[in-house]
Design an enzyme around this catalytic site. Sequence first.
Site, PDB file in Angstrom:
ATOM      1  N   ARG A  55       0.707  -1.192  -0.059  1.00 11.90           N
ATOM      2  CA  ARG A  55       0.069  -0.075   0.003  1.00 11.90           C
ATOM      3  C   ARG A  55       0.973   1.310   0.085  1.00 11.90           C
ATOM      4  O   ARG A  55       0.592   2.253  -0.561  1.00 11.90           O
ATOM      5  CB  ARG A  55      -1.124   0.010   1.269  1.00 11.90           C
ATOM      6  CG  ARG A  55      -2.407  -0.409   0.788  1.00 11.90           C
ATOM      7  CD  ARG A  55      -2.895  -1.002   2.255  1.00 11.90           C
ATOM      8  NE  ARG A  55      -2.141  -2.124   2.668  1.00 11.90           N
ATOM      9  CZ  ARG A  55      -2.058  -3.387   2.131  1.00 11.90           C
ATOM     10  NH1 ARG A  55      -3.084  -3.542   1.298  1.00 11.90           N
ATOM     11  NH2 ARG A  55      -1.494  -4.317   2.505  1.00 11.90           N
ATOM     12  N   THR A  56       1.938   1.263   0.744  1.00 13.10           N
ATOM     13  CA  THR A  56       2.719   2.493   0.936  1.00 13.10           C
ATOM     14  C   THR A  56       3.259   3.022  -0.413  1.00 13.10           C
ATOM     15  O   THR A  56       3.001   4.259  -0.894  1.00 13.10           O
ATOM     16  CB  THR A  56       3.835   2.550   2.302  1.00 13.10           C
ATOM     17  OG1 THR A  56       2.892   1.946   3.282  1.00 13.10           O
ATOM     18  CG2 THR A  56       4.094   3.767   2.403  1.00 13.10           C
TER      19      THR A  56
ATOM     20  N   LYS B 142      25.238  -5.059  -2.166  1.00 13.79           N
ATOM     21  CA  LYS B 142      26.813  -5.203  -2.331  1.00 13.79           C
ATOM     22  C   LYS B 142      27.421  -4.395  -1.169  1.00 13.79           C
ATOM     23  O   LYS B 142      28.766  -4.422  -1.213  1.00 13.79           O
ATOM     24  CB  LYS B 142      27.222  -4.365  -3.730  1.00 13.79           C
ATOM     25  CG  LYS B 142      26.698  -4.955  -5.068  1.00 13.79           C
ATOM     26  CD  LYS B 142      26.769  -4.039  -6.069  1.00 13.79           C
ATOM     27  CE  LYS B 142      26.150  -4.392  -7.274  1.00 13.79           C
ATOM     28  NZ  LYS B 142      26.351  -3.360  -8.393  1.00 13.79           N
TER      29      LYS B 142
ATOM     30  N   ARG C 233      11.788   3.362   2.958  1.00 19.09           N
ATOM     31  CA  ARG C 233      11.287   2.637   4.049  1.00 19.09           C
ATOM     32  C   ARG C 233      12.435   1.620   4.119  1.00 19.09           C
ATOM     33  O   ARG C 233      13.196   1.078   3.548  1.00 19.09           O
ATOM     34  CB  ARG C 233      10.146   1.377   3.516  1.00 19.09           C
ATOM     35  CG  ARG C 233      10.105   0.314   4.370  1.00 19.09           C
ATOM     36  CD  ARG C 233       8.506  -0.344   4.066  1.00 19.09           C
ATOM     37  NE  ARG C 233       7.446   0.288   4.529  1.00 19.09           N
ATOM     38  CZ  ARG C 233       6.245  -0.022   4.477  1.00 19.09           C
ATOM     39  NH1 ARG C 233       6.136  -1.346   4.231  1.00 19.09           N
ATOM     40  NH2 ARG C 233       5.398   0.753   4.968  1.00 19.09           N
TER      41      ARG C 233
ATOM     42  N   HIS D 170       5.722   5.580  11.259  1.00 19.82           N
ATOM     43  CA  HIS D 170       5.319   5.359   9.892  1.00 19.82           C
ATOM     44  C   HIS D 170       4.281   6.610   9.870  1.00 19.82           C
ATOM     45  O   HIS D 170       3.053   6.489   9.902  1.00 19.82           O
ATOM     46  CB  HIS D 170       4.340   4.222   9.807  1.00 19.82           C
ATOM     47  CG  HIS D 170       4.151   3.874   8.472  1.00 19.82           C
ATOM     48  ND1 HIS D 170       4.343   4.648   7.108  1.00 19.82           N
ATOM     49  CD2 HIS D 170       3.551   2.775   7.718  1.00 19.82           C
ATOM     50  CE1 HIS D 170       3.980   4.372   6.176  1.00 19.82           C
ATOM     51  NE2 HIS D 170       3.515   3.035   6.387  1.00 19.82           N
TER      52      HIS D 170
END
Lengths: 308, 153
Positions: free
Chosen positions: A56-57, A85, A106, A134
């Site tokens: 959703r985000t 890496k 995120r 959030h």
Amino acid sequence: MEMRGADVTSIRDFGRGDLEEIFAATDRITDMEPGRRRQLCAGKSLGYLFFEPSTRTRLSFEAAMASVGGTSFGISDKESSSAQKGESLADVVRMMSIYSDAMVLRHSLDGSSRFAAQVSDKPVINGGSGTEEHPTQAIQDLYTMRKVCGKIDGLTIGIVGDLKYGRTVYSLLHGLGNYDVNVYLVSPESLRIRADSVYDIKKKTEYVESDNLNECIDALDVVYVTRVQRERFPDVEEYLKVRGSYVIGADMLKKMKEKAVVMHPLPRVDEIAPEVDSTPAARYFEQARYGMDTRAALLALILGDGDL
Amino acid sequence: MDESELTVRRIREGTVIDHIDEGRGLQVLAALSINGSDGGVVTIALNVPSAKHNKKDIIKVENILLRDDDTNKLAVIAPRATVNIIRDYKLVEKHRVSLPNSIGRIFMCTNPDCVTNSGEPIESMMDVVDKTGRVLKCRYCGRILDITKLRYM
């Protein structure tokens, strides 16, 4: 706060006036003629850096950016980034700040967005940082309460489920601290809100903790349900014992106030029975819709030319 | 001289940290990395009777003057401590420790999932949100530091 060019790393940085400004902008943008809406961020780009899974985000940010005329691009999992890496988060963020006008991050680490904002020349929006915060979810949640209940002040809100690890819970509680609300925190004892994270919350919001939803269900205007995740429990029996206590089904709906609503940041697993979906109380899909609108307003405020 | 009295040699240059909260003297030594490896005299007295606070710990250290970081550590571990600067056997400066508004660098966040513990190029920053209660909050992850489990950078 000055929204243009602002970072959105924590809901703690937003006062009531700031939130109301975003809500008012969301109302305006929702009613706006699509052609005009697409001018708000025309020519602007949003980079997304998602080092943890998201549905959703990320999608709502992409949809929101498209709706205000901008473009978005980025990485949607850690494996496809050079972090695999061994590249530092700092360098990835610096690169993205060269390519885009703003970015959404995120990341699994608490405080990652605040750090990213420090190294980035462009605005950073926290799309979920560890178990910490959030903030755009909280903006969406508060906006939803305002829309479906008509106000936030005076509401009695029960936040139910995994309160220890759920980042949406902390952002929501900080956001609610700007309003005059009554809060019940309902969870198994092992998933109660973290003691080292409540210092600021306690200063602004009084709350009652309980492990039994039946004790407060008839007093709630908003039942905000979160997932109780099996992997949080050391033994499965303990999980099975508490799981059923926090499921909203038809029997629980009968105990709720007539106009009470059920919200959920999603994804849900089985904590809201499908039979609830078609009832007037179910507002979680509407809540998801407001996620796109509030994010579009936020992007327009941060990146736009002020004509909103 | 009364044989029951403790006698400690005077120091020419150095620092006396007095009124350390009872039982925290060894923690202060560790926090300030005072271990005598520079050859200077280090004297520590624990559980010394005190008119003000019943008991206290005292540290006397030769040839070392505390830096700001050291004083900040001291203010967190032993908030009642006083720092006495000795030059040429004379007390030239005496002050109580006090907490600043924020403390950078010296304490690691006690949250293992904080970005400051991740190896990223970043220094810890603690905001002192309650000076009397010694409440420190990580500026990055927002968690309250557990001052019983302090770790130093």
